[in-house]
Design a protein around this motif. Sequence first.
Motif: not given
Length: 88
Positions: A19-22, A27-29, A56-58, A61-66
């Motif tokens: 769930w944390a890495a999903g 997004v990378a996929l 960049v997209a990852m 996404t990390i910043v937004l999903a943190l």
Amino acid sequence: MNEADVFELVRAGIWAAVWAAGPVLAVALLVGFGISLLQALTQLQEATLSFVPKIVAMLVTIVLALPFMYGVLATFTEQVVARIGGAP
């Protein structure tokens, strides 16, 4: 703590990691698929074209999903500590 408790903790840990890495992996996929499609359509085979947008997209996404990722991992940690505290 018996074997069933250990298996339950391992199962919960794996699901927390999924769930944390999903979001980042999804997004990378999607970005990787889009870039690959663009490269196949235009026959542009630049190596950096596949890595830079994906990174960049990852990061975005990390910043937004943190907050979501922190919530999942904090909940799992609380469950582990509660089980350790409740163990005889």
